[in-house]
Structures are given as C-alpha cells and as structure tokens.
Design a protein around this motif. Sequence first.
Motif, PDB file in Angstrom:
ATOM      1  N   UNK A 199       0.920  -1.264  -0.122  1.00 19.19           N
ATOM      2  CA  UNK A 199       0.158  -0.003   0.118  1.00 19.19           C
ATOM      3  C   UNK A 199       0.949   1.182  -0.154  1.00 19.19           C
ATOM      4  N   UNK A 200       2.107   1.048   0.881  1.00 16.10           N
ATOM      5  CA  UNK A 200       2.971   2.596   0.908  1.00 16.10           C
ATOM      6  C   UNK A 200       3.473   2.882  -0.618  1.00 16.10           C
ATOM      7  N   UNK A 201       3.819   1.503  -1.325  1.00 16.85           N
ATOM      8  CA  UNK A 201       4.342   1.605  -2.651  1.00 16.85           C
ATOM      9  C   UNK A 201       3.254   2.366  -3.632  1.00 16.85           C
ATOM     10  N   UNK A 202       1.937   1.794  -3.469  1.00 17.70           N
ATOM     11  CA  UNK A 202       0.846   2.193  -4.362  1.00 17.70           C
ATOM     12  C   UNK A 202       0.941   3.726  -4.044  1.00 17.70           C
ATOM     13  N   UNK A 203       0.577   4.378  -2.736  1.00 14.10           N
ATOM     14  CA  UNK A 203       0.540   5.671  -2.446  1.00 14.10           C
ATOM     15  C   UNK A 203       1.644   6.409  -3.166  1.00 14.10           C
ATOM     16  N   UNK A 204       2.680   6.067  -2.954  1.00 13.34           N
ATOM     17  CA  UNK A 204       3.887   6.731  -3.538  1.00 13.34           C
ATOM     18  C   UNK A 204       3.825   6.902  -5.024  1.00 13.34           C
ATOM     19  N   UNK A 205       3.697   5.854  -5.742  1.00 16.46           N
ATOM     20  CA  UNK A 205       3.590   5.729  -7.109  1.00 16.46           C
ATOM     21  C   UNK A 205       2.375   6.693  -7.637  1.00 16.46           C
ATOM     22  N   UNK A 206       1.323   6.605  -6.937  1.00 16.62           N
ATOM     23  CA  UNK A 206       0.225   7.483  -7.558  1.00 16.62           C
ATOM     24  C   UNK A 206       0.385   9.124  -7.208  1.00 16.62           C
ATOM     25  N   UNK A 207       1.207   9.064  -6.142  1.00 18.18           N
ATOM     26  CA  UNK A 207       1.590  10.736  -5.724  1.00 18.18           C
ATOM     27  C   UNK A 207       2.579  11.157  -6.861  1.00 18.18           C
ATOM     28  N   UNK A 208       3.676  10.176  -7.095  1.00 17.02           N
ATOM     29  CA  UNK A 208       4.589  10.900  -7.920  1.00 17.02           C
ATOM     30  C   UNK A 208       3.796  11.108  -9.365  1.00 17.02           C
ATOM     31  N   UNK A 209       2.883  10.338  -9.738  1.00 21.28           N
ATOM     32  CA  UNK A 209       2.130  10.581 -10.936  1.00 21.28           C
ATOM     33  C   UNK A 209       1.381  11.645 -11.024  1.00 21.28           C
ATOM     34  N   UNK A 210       0.636  11.988  -9.808  1.00 23.16           N
ATOM     35  CA  UNK A 210      -0.100  13.363  -9.778  1.00 23.16           C
ATOM     36  C   UNK A 210       0.779  14.535  -9.809  1.00 23.16           C
ATOM     37  N   UNK A 211       2.052  14.307  -8.885  1.00 20.49           N
ATOM     38  CA  UNK A 211       2.798  15.624  -8.942  1.00 20.49           C
ATOM     39  C   UNK A 211       3.470  15.985 -10.474  1.00 20.49           C
ATOM     40  N   UNK A 212       3.645  15.039 -11.451  1.00 14.65           N
ATOM     41  CA  UNK A 212       3.982  15.033 -12.507  1.00 14.65           C
ATOM     42  C   UNK A 212       3.068  15.321 -13.689  1.00 14.65           C
ATOM     43  N   UNK A 213       1.749  15.496 -12.881  1.00 12.77           N
ATOM     44  CA  UNK A 213       0.857  15.681 -13.842  1.00 12.77           C
ATOM     45  C   UNK A 213       0.389  14.581 -15.081  1.00 12.77           C
ATOM     46  N   UNK A 214       0.587  13.396 -14.481  1.00 13.51           N
ATOM     47  CA  UNK A 214       0.361  11.938 -15.273  1.00 13.51           C
ATOM     48  C   UNK A 214      -0.732  11.075 -14.716  1.00 13.51           C
ATOM     49  N   UNK A 215      -1.256  11.527 -13.581  1.00 13.66           N
ATOM     50  CA  UNK A 215      -2.274  10.627 -12.976  1.00 13.66           C
ATOM     51  C   UNK A 215      -3.423  10.474 -13.871  1.00 13.66           C
ATOM     52  N   UNK A 216      -3.767   9.350 -13.994  1.00 11.20           N
ATOM     53  CA  UNK A 216      -5.006   9.036 -14.419  1.00 11.20           C
ATOM     54  C   UNK A 216      -5.882   7.835 -13.666  1.00 11.20           C
ATOM     55  N   UNK A 217      -7.227   7.996 -13.471  1.00 11.76           N
ATOM     56  CA  UNK A 217      -8.015   7.200 -12.778  1.00 11.76           C
ATOM     57  C   UNK A 217      -7.912   5.649 -13.131  1.00 11.76           C
ATOM     58  N   UNK A 218      -7.937   4.880 -12.259  1.00  5.70           N
ATOM     59  CA  UNK A 218      -7.558   3.431 -12.745  1.00  5.70           C
ATOM     60  C   UNK A 218      -8.955   2.669 -13.339  1.00  5.70           C
ATOM     61  N   UNK A 219      -8.492   1.790 -14.269  1.00  6.32           N
ATOM     62  CA  UNK A 219      -9.785   1.038 -14.924  1.00  6.32           C
ATOM     63  C   UNK A 219     -10.433  -0.072 -14.253  1.00  6.32           C
ATOM     64  N   UNK A 220     -10.030  -0.371 -12.840  1.00  9.29           N
ATOM     65  CA  UNK A 220     -10.499  -1.351 -12.151  1.00  9.29           C
ATOM     66  C   UNK A 220     -12.047  -1.093 -12.015  1.00  9.29           C
ATOM     67  N   UNK A 221     -12.915  -2.206 -12.121  1.00  9.79           N
ATOM     68  CA  UNK A 221     -14.318  -2.029 -12.034  1.00  9.79           C
ATOM     69  C   UNK A 221     -14.740  -1.848 -10.625  1.00  9.79           C
ATOM     70  N   UNK A 222     -15.980  -1.077 -10.387  1.00 14.95           N
ATOM     71  CA  UNK A 222     -16.299  -0.786  -9.063  1.00 14.95           C
ATOM     72  C   UNK A 222     -16.590  -2.175  -8.228  1.00 14.95           C
ATOM     73  N   UNK A 223     -16.157  -1.953  -6.980  1.00 10.40           N
ATOM     74  CA  UNK A 223     -16.313  -3.257  -6.072  1.00 10.40           C
ATOM     75  C   UNK A 223     -17.006  -3.150  -4.728  1.00 10.40           C
ATOM     76  N   UNK A 224     -17.537  -1.637  -4.810  1.00 13.96           N
ATOM     77  CA  UNK A 224     -18.249  -1.493  -3.449  1.00 13.96           C
ATOM     78  C   UNK A 224     -19.462  -2.230  -3.110  1.00 13.96           C
ATOM     79  N   UNK A 225     -20.111  -2.986  -3.818  1.00 14.12           N
ATOM     80  CA  UNK A 225     -21.509  -3.638  -3.514  1.00 14.12           C
ATOM     81  C   UNK A 225     -20.898  -5.045  -2.943  1.00 14.12           C
ATOM     82  N   UNK A 226     -19.699  -5.670  -3.552  1.00 11.78           N
ATOM     83  CA  UNK A 226     -19.261  -6.784  -3.215  1.00 11.78           C
ATOM     84  C   UNK A 226     -18.410  -6.891  -1.802  1.00 11.78           C
TER      85      UNK A 226
END
Length: 287
Positions: free
Chosen positions: A99-126
């Motif tokens: 999880x730390x690694x995931x947060x770090x990677x998405x933080x770097x992408x956001x700071x570099x203007x390269x962040x894009x929402x994931x294509x993983x489907x919604x799972x909140x009901x399950x």
Amino acid sequence: MRLVVRSVYNNNSILVNIGTGKQAIVSGKGIGFKKRPGDTILSTDATSILYLEDERIKKHFATLLKDVPIDIVVTAFTAIDDAKNNYHYSVLNYIYVTLTDHIFQMYKRLMNGKYQPSMVPDIHERYPTEYAIGRDVLGMINKNLNVHFPDAEIKNIALHFINAKGIDSEPDPTDTLSAKVNRIVNQVFNEYGIRRNVSNQNYFDRLMIHLQYLVERVQNETLDDQVLSNNIEQDFHRLYPMSYEISGKICDELEKNLKIVLNENERIYFIMHIQRLIQENENMPSK
C-alpha cells in the motif's frame, strides 16, 4: 512521558525508543528541530504516534524509507493501523509495503501531471467493508499529503486490503519452500529477460516480499478463496497483456511444482507487480 530520540527523519518526524525495546514514529510540527539521538521529548508534544511493535513491520519501514518520503510512509502505516483497529480487519503484514508503494507511485504521477483514474471496476457492493476502509484511507492521504485524489482511487486501495486479508502466523522455517518459489519465479523472469538491476531493484524486492508471505499462506492453507470480479481480470488482460502472460506462467509453474492452487486474486497481484518491473525495464526483449 519522556521519549528518547533514536533517529531524526526531518523537522516533523522522528524515531523514538519507548522502553522495553519498543519503538515508535512520532510526528508533530517542529518536533525534530535541532534534536539529536539521545535527546528526549515529551509525548504530549506529538500530534501522532505510530508504534512499530512487529519486527517485520520495523524492517518494512526501514526498507521503504530508502526511496519513499517519510510523510508517505507514516501516512500509509497509520492508515493501515487505523483500518485494523476501527474495522477489526486482519491483514497480512506485507500490505505495509504494497500500500505504501501504491500511494507513493500515484503521488509521483499526480505531482508530474500524469495521474489517471484506474480502470479497475467498481467493487463497493461486493466488498463494502474494504470499500469503506478505502474511503477512510483516501481521506487520510488527501489530508496528510495535501493532495486531492478522486474517489475513483478508493477501489484501488480497497483491492490492497482484499488481497492482504488474513492473519500472519509466527515465522516458520520456510527456507526450502522459499527457495523453490524464488527459483520458479526467476526461471520465468529469465525467459523474458527480466533481471534485478539498479533501476528496478525496489520493485523486484517488493515482489519477493510478497512471495515470502505467499509461502507462509501456502504452508498454513490460508489463501483467500473469495475470487475477485472477472471484470478485473479481463481489464488487466486487455491493459497489460505481457504482464498477464508472465503472471500466468509463474502461477502455472508454482501450482505444478508446489502442488497448490492459486486463485485469481494471486494472479492479479502478480500482474500488478510484474507490470511495474516491465515499466522499469524498457529494454526487455519481446517473446
């Protein structure tokens, strides 16, 4: 209570001894300013205290600090501990790394203007509990790191908790099985020209940490038997075809040689790790 300074990370975060061999990360505005090892501080000066009670968690923390900013590490570790306490949710310790690694990677992408929402489907009901945890974690990330990730990131965080759900066992002598797993993975990697090097060593090592926990789960028959949505596997197959192929080969070899059955959760997690390795290894030859 007075706490003894062990290491100073920055002006706002320090490592302290709290007696009987225990350690904690203490955070607070200016709490580390002009402090040196051996100095003392008052616990009342801290705005947050993160206890490092498990030896493996201590090692994970030290490993992550080599290339991840302290604020991100503390945020991730605190969020995981809060989820465990607030939701009575048991997770395997490797989530502190993933999880730390995931947060770090998405933080770097956001700071570099390269962040894009994931294509993983919604799972909140399950997975309502994991989704609620993901929402809390995202709120802490946005607040502590002074950023704004969209709610679409919740499902990615929830997926980490789904994959890591379980109870860690006491360390057992797993050297033989560990060696088998590592040998199988490296054989497949060699087929695709994937090698541990300076540019990918962090991702490579984190995959191996995941494998060690997989070994323990295999030995104790605690593999998660709840399969994720088929949409997730299909999306990953479409988005990351090479990683999907390599992951399938690794899982097939593990199952054949260790006489085990790995569900789609494990396969998906391998894809995530391997995709990072491929991204860091641009000269990997095609099969």
